[in-house]
Write an enzyme that holds these catalytic residues in place. Sequence first.
Site, PDB file in Angstrom:
ATOM      1  N   HIS A 156       0.842  -1.205   0.000  1.00  0.00           N
ATOM      2  CA  HIS A 156       0.000   0.000   0.000  1.00  0.00           C
ATOM      3  C   HIS A 156       0.878   1.256   0.000  1.00  0.00           C
ATOM      4  O   HIS A 156       0.656   2.182  -0.780  1.00  0.00           O
ATOM      5  CB  HIS A 156      -0.919  -0.030   1.236  1.00  0.00           C
ATOM      6  CG  HIS A 156      -1.806   1.154   1.398  1.00  0.00           C
ATOM      7  ND1 HIS A 156      -3.177   1.074   1.291  1.00  0.00           N
ATOM      8  CD2 HIS A 156      -1.542   2.454   1.666  1.00  0.00           C
ATOM      9  CE1 HIS A 156      -3.709   2.272   1.486  1.00  0.00           C
ATOM     10  NE2 HIS A 156      -2.725   3.128   1.725  1.00  0.00           N
ATOM     11  N   GLU A 157       1.890   1.269   0.863  1.00  0.00           N
ATOM     12  CA  GLU A 157       2.770   2.448   0.958  1.00  0.00           C
ATOM     13  C   GLU A 157       3.616   2.602  -0.299  1.00  0.00           C
ATOM     14  O   GLU A 157       3.818   3.724  -0.785  1.00  0.00           O
ATOM     15  CB  GLU A 157       3.647   2.367   2.209  1.00  0.00           C
ATOM     16  CG  GLU A 157       2.876   2.393   3.518  1.00  0.00           C
ATOM     17  CD  GLU A 157       1.825   3.482   3.596  1.00  0.00           C
ATOM     18  OE1 GLU A 157       2.096   4.639   3.203  1.00  0.00           O
ATOM     19  OE2 GLU A 157       0.694   3.186   4.038  1.00  0.00           O
ATOM     20  N   HIS A 160       1.819   4.337  -2.994  1.00  0.00           N
ATOM     21  CA  HIS A 160       1.791   5.800  -2.855  1.00  0.00           C
ATOM     22  C   HIS A 160       2.985   6.460  -3.554  1.00  0.00           C
ATOM     23  O   HIS A 160       2.885   7.575  -4.041  1.00  0.00           O
ATOM     24  CB  HIS A 160       1.797   6.212  -1.385  1.00  0.00           C
ATOM     25  CG  HIS A 160       0.447   6.233  -0.754  1.00  0.00           C
ATOM     26  ND1 HIS A 160      -0.595   6.992  -1.229  1.00  0.00           N
ATOM     27  CD2 HIS A 160      -0.030   5.580   0.331  1.00  0.00           C
ATOM     28  CE1 HIS A 160      -1.657   6.815  -0.469  1.00  0.00           C
ATOM     29  NE2 HIS A 160      -1.345   5.951   0.483  1.00  0.00           N
TER      30      HIS A 160
END
EC number: 3.5.1.88
Length: 186
Positions: A156-157, A160
Amino acid sequence: MIKMRDIIREGNETLRAEAKPVKFPLSDQDQQLANDMMAYLENSQDPELAKKYGLRAGVGLAAPQVDVSEQMAAVLVPGEGENAEPVFKDVIINPVIVSHSVQPGALTEGEGCLSVDRDIPGYVIRHDRITLRYYNMAGEQKKIRLKNYPAIVCQHEIDHLHGILFYDHIDGNSPFNADDDLVLIS
């Protein structure tokens, strides 16, 4: 100290941009940013501090979420039970997934994001296991294998850092569609 007002929301172009690699040694500004992002996660996971400062709980925070387009994210996956050591805690800089399982994984509850102020139901299909290579704040290269929840958080990170938001992975026509081999993580 990073607060909710410092975290940019969907619609801000920084969230959809490809972040720049971070140079070493870290500048004073990058060191401060890394420390501030980790402090946000620590504070947000402390019920008293979260309430005092109005923080939404988080397990990851990427630099683009505070409007800095650099490949850096803080990750703090807590352990089970009180006073347990974190499962994974580090600032991951210039991270790369060097290998991953074929088997997909997703959180049963779906995913959320500090930059997204709405619930978006559906399975966010990711890799259940990853091998992650990154640099820590001291500039040391690290390589770690992660599975299940910590693997999902890191993916998820990392998304980003490449302008991808979690809901980009949800099947718009059938948000809870899942192959038989999907590992559901609660």
